[in-house]
Design a protein around this motif. Structure first.
Motif, mmCIF file in Angstrom:
data_model
loop_
_atom_site.group_PDB
_atom_site.id
_atom_site.type_symbol
_atom_site.label_atom_id
_atom_site.label_comp_id
_atom_site.label_asym_id
_atom_site.label_seq_id
_atom_site.Cartn_x
_atom_site.Cartn_y
_atom_site.Cartn_z
ATOM 1 N N GLY A 98 0.891 -5.484 16.065
ATOM 2 C CA GLY A 98 2.028 -5.331 15.166
ATOM 3 C C GLY A 98 3.284 -5.973 15.703
ATOM 4 O O GLY A 98 4.086 -6.530 14.945
ATOM 5 N N ALA A 99 3.460 -5.921 17.031
ATOM 6 C CA ALA A 99 4.637 -6.537 17.649
ATOM 7 C C ALA A 99 4.486 -8.052 17.744
ATOM 8 O O ALA A 99 5.446 -8.810 17.552
ATOM 9 C CB ALA A 99 4.870 -5.940 19.029
ATOM 10 N N ALA A 102 4.840 -9.785 14.060
ATOM 11 C CA ALA A 102 5.834 -9.051 13.278
ATOM 12 C C ALA A 102 6.503 -9.903 12.216
ATOM 13 O O ALA A 102 7.044 -9.378 11.234
ATOM 14 C CB ALA A 102 6.888 -8.473 14.222
ATOM 15 N N THR A 103 6.495 -11.212 12.392
ATOM 16 C CA THR A 103 7.162 -12.090 11.429
ATOM 17 C C THR A 103 6.188 -13.157 10.940
ATOM 18 O O THR A 103 5.160 -13.426 11.573
ATOM 19 C CB THR A 103 8.381 -12.787 12.061
ATOM 20 N N SER A 106 5.620 -15.972 13.439
ATOM 21 C CA SER A 106 4.861 -15.670 14.652
ATOM 22 C C SER A 106 3.390 -16.029 14.515
ATOM 23 O O SER A 106 2.709 -16.263 15.516
ATOM 24 C CB SER A 106 5.002 -14.186 15.013
ATOM 25 N N ALA A 127 4.794 0.791 21.297
ATOM 26 C CA ALA A 127 4.774 0.930 19.839
ATOM 27 C C ALA A 127 4.734 2.404 19.436
ATOM 28 O O ALA A 127 4.388 3.281 20.234
ATOM 29 C CB ALA A 127 3.569 0.196 19.266
ATOM 30 N N ARG A 360 -3.835 -5.346 10.181
ATOM 31 C CA ARG A 360 -2.875 -4.979 9.141
ATOM 32 C C ARG A 360 -2.655 -6.196 8.230
ATOM 33 O O ARG A 360 -2.889 -7.334 8.619
ATOM 34 C CB ARG A 360 -1.548 -4.573 9.771
ATOM 35 N N PRO A 363 2.114 -10.633 7.540
ATOM 36 C CA PRO A 363 3.421 -10.866 6.924
ATOM 37 C C PRO A 363 3.372 -12.109 6.058
ATOM 38 O O PRO A 363 2.627 -13.049 6.342
ATOM 39 C CB PRO A 363 4.353 -11.051 8.128
#
Length: 367
Positions: A98-99, A102-103, A106, A127, A360, A363
């Motif tokens: 997730g980190a 994140a964008t 990335s 996290a 997940r 993005p």
């Protein structure tokens, strides 16, 4: 679907097949022997390595992880999270992915980045926790990054070197390896990510540094090798009976058809019980399942991921590709093309064994 390849076994009879194209530009066809990024199926290999060290008395399953990695998991967490909790995803530790992703930028920005596993572990531990230690199953890649660091601590070798020597070679696998760079060396398909329409046309991610996944998801293999691996594992060739029993001791997940052991899931289908894992990385998805006696097996890889359309709520919709895959799996495992088998067609159910739960939604990429 651009291309797919599969290996199926029923008793002593074996079948391998492929369909579609490996490269949309050249039209190069897929072949059954193509090497493929298998994502989180790597977790089964890592768990086998840890359980081999349990057999030798170098690791205790119910010992706190802080005993072995106090500098990484100090304090209360180090005292309450056990090795077993890492392997069955009940530690509650968050996911470092997730980190890292994140964008939107990335995804492309990390294509050639080399991550240190300790960095990944710290990101996951930093996290937001997914739950309390031992409370429930919460899938997290960070658990298996820590498992790899545990292997390194007790063996004195890199986890990749240990798993190669004591798991991959012991199972007799000839086309399974940890890549040393962003590039694959053997015959392989290009691997295309659609991001539910965010990449239009889908983008090729066959060149990608999987150090962000490490011992949680960076292995490359073939479908025939995967069948051989799970047959060797379930047949007792890689683990002693006591450790194999521990590996097959499961906890419930959000999906009632699926229970999770130690780097291994148990899937209940109308025709019986199957063991295995699945994997999803950018552009490559894989399923590998086997009956407990190894007589009925199916491994399937394909090279276009997150191909579904999204509904009004942003959830993937089941489409013809999902139905066709369900029919293939139903034929391979149950002897009938029944795409209505539980869990085989829903493109995004909670913790579905056929859609990697660690991933997940991406993005939204910039066009």
């Amino acid at each position: 679907m651009y291309g797919a390849y599969s290996a199926v076994r029923s008793g002593t009879a074996e079948w391998q097949g492929a369909s579609g194209i490996a490269d949309v530009d050249s039209g190069r066809p897929t072949t059954p022997q193509m090497e493929h990024r298998i994502g989180s199926i790597t977790k089964t290999f890592t768990a086998v390595g840890v359980l081999q060290q349990v057999r030798k008395g170098h690791i205790e399953l119910d010992a706190p992880i802080g005993r072995y990695l106090p500098e990484l998991v100090p304090g209360e967490r180090g005292r309450t999270i056990t090795v077993r909790m890492l392997l069955n995803h009940t530690s509650g530790i968050g996911d470092h992915a997730g980190a890292i992703f994140a964008t939107a930028d990335s995804i492309e920005g990390n294509r050639f980045h080399q991550f240190d596993p300790r960095e990944l572990a710290r990101l996951g531990l930093k996290a937001e926790p997914l739950g309390k230690p031992g409370q429930a199953h919460h899938y997290s890649n960070t658990n298996f990054v820590l498992a790899g660091l545990l292997l390194q601590k007790v063996t004195g070798k890199s986890p990749e070197a240990y798993i190669t020597e004591h798991v991959i070679r012991k199972a007799g696998l000839r086309h399974t390896y940890f890549p040393r760079s962003a590039y694959l060396t053997g015959p392989h398909s290009k691997m295309y990510e659609a991001a539910y329409g965010g990449f239009n046309p889908p983008r090729d991610f066959s060149v990608y540094n999987l150090s962000w996944a490490g011992t949680a998801g960076s292995l490359v293999s073939t479908m025939a090798d995967l069948n051989r691996f799970y047959r060797a594992l379930l047949g007792g060739e890689l683990l002693a009976p006591a450790q194999l029993r521990q590996m097959k001791t499961t906890v419930p997940t959000e999906d009632r058809t699926l229970r999770y052991g130690l780097g291994l899931f148990r899937l209940q289908l109308p025709c019986g019980e199957f063991w295995g894992h699945n994997g999803l990385v950018l552009g490559a998805e894989t399923w590998s399942m086997s009956s407990a006696d190894g007589r009925r097996q199916m491994s399937l890889g394909f090279n276009l991921t997150r191909h579904q359309k999204l509904d009004g709520n942003g959830h993937p919709e089941t489409g013809p590709i999902d139905v066709a895959m369900g029919a293939h799996i139903g034929q391979a495992l149950c002897g009938k093309s029944d795409s209505r088998l539980p869990g085989l067609t829903d493109p995004n159910p909670p913790h579905s064994p056929l859609v990697a739960p660690q991933e997940r939604p991406l993005p939204a990429p910039r066009r």
